[in-house]
Design a protein around this motif. Structure first.
Motif, short mmCIF file in Angstrom:
data_model
loop_
_atom_site.label_atom_id
_atom_site.label_comp_id
_atom_site.label_asym_id
_atom_site.label_seq_id
_atom_site.Cartn_x
_atom_site.Cartn_y
_atom_site.Cartn_z
N LEU A 52 72.94 -20.74 61.97
CA LEU A 52 71.55 -21.08 61.56
C LEU A 52 70.73 -19.78 61.77
CD1 LEU A 52 71.06 -24.44 63.83
CD2 LEU A 52 71.61 -24.15 61.58
N SER A 53 69.50 -19.86 61.17
CA SER A 53 68.83 -18.87 61.21
C SER A 53 68.01 -18.96 62.67
CB SER A 53 67.55 -18.83 60.11
OG SER A 53 66.83 -20.12 60.41
N MET A 54 67.38 -17.64 63.00
CA MET A 54 66.63 -17.82 64.35
C MET A 54 65.57 -18.70 64.46
SD MET A 54 66.33 -13.39 65.21
CE MET A 54 66.00 -13.79 66.80
N GLU A 55 64.94 -18.89 63.40
CA GLU A 55 63.75 -20.00 63.48
C GLU A 55 64.46 -21.41 63.75
OE1 GLU A 55 64.39 -17.75 61.14
OE2 GLU A 55 62.53 -16.32 61.46
N ASN A 775 74.87 -24.55 52.01
CA ASN A 775 73.80 -24.89 52.66
C ASN A 775 73.37 -24.10 53.80
OD1 ASN A 775 73.51 -27.08 50.52
ND2 ASN A 775 74.44 -28.63 51.97
N LEU A 776 73.46 -23.12 53.60
CA LEU A 776 73.00 -21.97 55.01
C LEU A 776 71.64 -21.37 54.37
CD1 LEU A 776 76.50 -20.25 55.91
CD2 LEU A 776 75.17 -22.01 57.11
N PRO A 777 71.19 -20.91 55.64
CA PRO A 777 69.87 -20.28 55.34
C PRO A 777 70.02 -19.03 54.35
CG PRO A 777 70.19 -20.61 57.83
CD PRO A 777 71.36 -20.94 57.18
N GLU A 778 69.35 -18.82 53.56
CA GLU A 778 69.56 -17.87 52.53
C GLU A 778 68.79 -16.52 52.98
OE1 GLU A 778 68.79 -18.90 48.42
OE2 GLU A 778 69.45 -20.90 48.79
N THR A 779 69.14 -16.04 54.16
CA THR A 779 68.73 -14.78 54.86
C THR A 779 69.62 -13.82 54.87
OG1 THR A 779 69.68 -15.56 57.11
CG2 THR A 779 67.67 -16.45 56.71
N PRO A 780 69.36 -12.23 54.97
CA PRO A 780 70.27 -11.29 55.22
C PRO A 780 71.38 -11.68 56.19
CG PRO A 780 68.10 -10.53 54.87
CD PRO A 780 67.98 -12.02 55.22
N ALA A 781 71.15 -12.24 57.20
CA ALA A 781 72.11 -12.30 58.19
C ALA A 781 73.46 -13.20 57.49
CB ALA A 781 71.78 -13.14 59.27
N THR A 782 72.93 -14.20 56.56
CA THR A 782 74.02 -14.91 56.24
C THR A 782 74.84 -14.26 54.98
OG1 THR A 782 72.72 -17.22 56.57
CG2 THR A 782 74.63 -17.22 54.81
N TYR A 783 74.00 -13.47 54.21
CA TYR A 783 74.68 -12.62 53.35
C TYR A 783 75.64 -11.49 54.14
CZ TYR A 783 70.65 -14.29 50.72
OH TYR A 783 69.70 -15.29 50.22
#
Length: 858
Positions: A52-55, A775-783
């Motif tokens: 998950l994202s931090m948010e 279906n994951l947050p499209e964030t730099p951490a996921t990439y």
């Protein structure tokens, strides 16, 4: 009694320390009954928070804190984080008695998997929440009653059947109030509670008793029997023969930092990241080789969430005290109050204001303890050093519990209470819930064959059954995405083998000719199997007029196939000409064929169009090639694919599939022929699985390089339709593709994906699409997580089989595919032997659990 208590307190002996250990009277699902009180026992499922994202993590924590804060307000609670282990014997027993296997030498398959489970020694985390129910019995009075009943040989379970039912109702109500989508709890099974109780008194305790319902009397006495001798700074656990079975220590938390980042300092979830160096062997020079392994640190946190009025009173008293200190300092010679006094007054004022406004702020009194166990004293000291150093880096100071080991250990026992009252912390409830003790990695169903293991913050085995989706009337398509050489094909073949052991029908479509190993595995385990090669000798074997029983469907499918084969300079007439030809032979012939339709075009007398005839000539030439004969040549053979349960490999050597970036208009002759062959064999196999006689049987088709099929005009529609009807006729698709962008652009197909496995992707476009289908947050951490999946322990080594799994419920976590043995992996490896260097499948982290034989009933 009260006067005595006061005198003993002056002498440093609190009443809480003098009470006897808990006496267990009965265990039932969700209940632990002692001689003094009854506890609700809930098992907390692991929530998937690693990806998950931090948010989202912050929102997750706040939601759980709000729900639990309200449901648990004022109750005496104990949170326990324990490490068990799935053993090979327990898995083998489960699969032998209630497993899904029916075909071939599945007993050997299970035995191989069980042996690998023991080799990996994977820890499994259990999070239990004990909640004391109201109306506790006086401990001193009950001790006298216990002594009397024991002396006269009487038996008391602590509760009558009527009261047991009442207590169970209370437990169910608490579980209902706590249970949410983000915080999944259930009544802990009696076997799990029994395992929890039994493992505390002796570290050599075997698995939990194989029984349900109420556990009491002699079985419970046997579980709770044991001998523990507290020393100054550690504990000794003795086995039945009098030898030391294990060493242990309970480390209290002395100090938390003034602030912990939230999220970012999940101090209880981080337990699995505490490691120690362990010698695992010797190198060629005889020097020891060390590796990091789990320290197996456990936790016990007794806590009470203060009722709002009590919290307000305590905060008000704290603010007043700080104010008085400030005023006193102002009157002193210095005239300036210390900065910490000002900060304390401001903090108390802020909390008091928040409490008055009912903004969800709650205070909690808690007593956190960490429990460390080891086989030797040296190992225990190494683990204590590791956990102390690990948490000091987070700003959390641990004590050694010197001279308090007995009371600290008794305090951690289920059914006991706070004994060392001076080692407590009063804080915002976010300190407890911000530890994210229920978070980590969890994915996949809780039953079925083990196929991979988790690589996130909470290790453990994961399960998957590709045929389960049709039984649940869910979408039946599984997608494998990632670059070549990352383990997609081997993962797909493993799924195919599993479903074959379950008595299913499976077709593996091999467009590269490198999957022959799956037939060798099937032969070794006595599974029904065959290998069919589609070459020029199989003329007409994939003729769609022969594959499709519905003539209208057959003539349309054959026309689309001929349009695919038609050279680009005939694009303007191909659609009309080919459909006219297939319609003519379908209407006129008893046994129409694609070859007959081409010959109809070749004869200008049939249509009086010179260009149509030239198209017929071009198609005739193509139909006489090695790749063209199976799909458009004279019908001299049939595919002959068995319709019985088994594993059926269909290979098409010599195919040259176009690259991902190459448009259909740019395909050369060989690529058009290859795509036609690919399309024909898929259509034929789908037709076989759709036959009425095969509907009751679970069927699975593995389709590699599926992105190429999507480039054909109706390819996406064809796959979408096939996927949609899968649940109705029990047909499952396993789609393999390197092009996530291409697949993600077809919304209808993406909607039919039940489970997704995303392996290593390198380009930003592909990583973004991978995050989308997961279906994951499209964030730099996921990439970054997707881009790092192939990273091995050594530089230049590619890690095969490591991926992110998204299950049918939308949960996602990183997993590592694991075959039952290295021998099977070697047989299935699709990499050419001369190119296998620099490729590895890592071992699982070795657990640091106290007893390699201990397990928890699932």
């Amino acid at each position: 009694m009260k006067i005595t208590d006061r005198l003993l307190s002056v002498l440093g002996v609190d009443r809480e320390r003098r009470t006897p250990p808990p006496r267990y009277r009965a265990i039932a699902d969700g209940l632990l009954v002692t001689s003094t009180h009854t506890e609700t026992v809930l098992e907390i499922d692991t929530a998937t928070t690693d990806m998950l994202s931090m948010e989202d993590v912050l929102e997750h924590i706040e939601s759980v804190a709000l729900t639990a804060g309200s449901a648990l307000q004022g109750a005496q609670c104990q949170l326990r984080i324990l490490w068990g282990r799935i053993t090979g014997d327990s898995y083998a027993e489960e699969m032998m008695q209630n497993g899904p296997y029916t075909t071939g030498d599945w007993q050997r398959w299970v035995a191989d998997r069980a042996e690998d489970i023991d080799r990996l020694a994977m820890p499994s985390r259990y999070v239990l929440l004990h909640i004391s129910q109201a109306n506790p019995r006086d401990e001193a009075t009950q001790a006298v009653t216990d002594a009397a009943t024991d002396a006269f040989g009487l038996t008391t379970y602590g509760l009558s059947e009527r009261e047991l039912a009442y207590r169970l109702g209370q437990a169910q109500r608490v579980a209902t109030r706590l249970n949410t989508a983000r915080f999944s709890v259930k009544l802990a099974p009696a076997e799990l509670i029994a395992w929890e109780v039994g493992r505390e008194g002796k570290r050599e305790v075997p698995g939990a008793p194989d029984r349900a319902g109420v556990i009491a009397g002699a079985p419970l006495a046997a579980l709770s029997a044991g001998r523990v001798v507290p020393m100054t700074d550690h504990l000794k656990f003795y086995a039945a023969d009098g030898s030391v079975a294990a060493y242990g220590a309970v480390l209290p938390v002395l100090e938390f930092p003034e602030e912990l980042p939230l999220p970012g300092a999940e101090w209880l979830r981080e337990l699995s990241n505490v490691k120690i160096l362990e010698e695992i062997g010797e190198d060629e020079n005889g020097e020891p080789i060390f590796d990091e392994v789990d320290a197996g640190v456990e936790a016990s946190v007794r806590f009470t969430i203060m009722p709002t009025r009590e919290a307000r009173n305590q905060v008000s008293e704290g603010r007043k005290s700080a104010k008085e200190q400030r005023l006193s300092a102002a009157k002193s010679a210095a005239g300036e109050p210390a900065e910490d006094i000002l900060e304390a007054e401001a903090m108390f004022s802020g909390i008091e204001a928040a409490l008055k406004k009912s903004q969800g702020v709650r205070l909690v009194t808690m007593h956190p303890r960490f429990i460390v166990s080891a086989a030797t004293r040296d190992e225990l000291n190494a683990k204590i050093d590791s956990v102390t150093t690990f948490y000091s880096e987070m700003g959390i100071m641990l004590g050694d519990g010197a001279d308090d080991q007995k009371d600290l250990w008794l305090e951690t026992l289920p059914g006991d209470h706070v004994r060392v009252k001076d080692l407590r912390h009063v804080a915002d409830a976010e300190l407890l819930f911000g530890s994210l003790f229920w978070g980590g990695s969890a994915v996949g169903p809780d039953e079925g064959p083990i196929q991979h293991w988790l690589t996130g913050s909470t290790p453990g085995f994961t399960r998957f059954d590709v045929t389960r989706s049709s039984r649940e009337r869910d979408a039946t398509t599984v997608a494998l995405f990632g670059l070549s050489g990352r383990g997609k094909s081997v993962a797909g073949l493993q799924m195919m083998l599993e479903q074959t052991f379950m008595g299913g029908w499976g077709a593996v479509l091999d467009f590269k000719g490198d999957m022959t190993g799956v037939v060798n595995v099937a032969k070794e385990y006595q599974l029904p199997h065959s290998r069919t090669v589609i070459d020029e000798a199989a003329s007409g074997a994939l003729d769609l007029f022969g594959s499709l029983t519905d003539r209208d469907s057959a003539k349309e499918a054959a026309a689309r196939l001929l349009q695919l084969l038609a050279p680009p300079n005939y694009a303007d007439i191909a659609e009309d000409a080919t459909l006219a030809a297939t319609t003519a032979v379908a209407d006129a012939m008893d046994e129409p064929s694609t070859w007959a339709a081409i010959q109809w075009l070749l004869q200008e007398d049939n249509h009086h169009d010179e260009r149509w005839a030239r198209l017929g000539k071009s198609l005739t030439n193509l139909a006489n090639t090695t790749l063209g004969r199976p799909v458009a040549g004279p019908r001299e053979a049939s595919l002959g694919l068995p319709t019985d349960p088994g594993l059926w490999l269909v290979q098409m050597p010599g195919l040259t599939l176009p690259g991902m970036e190459k448009a259909q208009r740019d395909w050369d002759q060989t690529e058009r022929l290859s795509m036609a062959l690919m399309r024909s064999v898929i259509t034929t196999v789908v037709a076989i699985t759709g036959a009425q006689s095969m509907r009751p049987m679970p069927k699975t088709i593995m389709i590699p390089e599926v992105h190429n099929l999507l480039k054909i005009a109706d390819g996406a529609s064809f796959l979408d339709t096939t996927a949609r009807i899968g649940s109705a006729n029990r047909t499952h698709l396993i789609l393999d593709s390197q092009d996530v962008v291409g697949v993600a652009s077809h919304e209808g197909l993406v909607e039919q994906l039940n489970t997704v496995y995303c392996f290593h992707l390198q380009s930003k476009r592909q990583q973004h699409a991978g995050a989308e289908v997961l279906n994951l947050p499209e964030t730099p951490a996921t990439y970054a997580a997707i881009g790092n999946l192939a990273r091995g322990a050594k530089k230049g080594v590619v890690r095969k089989g490591h991926c992110i799994m998204r299950d049918s419920t939308g949960q996602a976590a990183q997993v590592q595919w694991q075959l039952p043995s290295p021998h099977i992996l070697d047989l299935l490896d699709t990499t050419a032997p001369e190119n296998r260097s620099g490729v590895t499948t890592p071992d699982a982290p070795t657990a640091g659990t106290p007893d390699p034989d201990e397990e928890a009933a699932a």
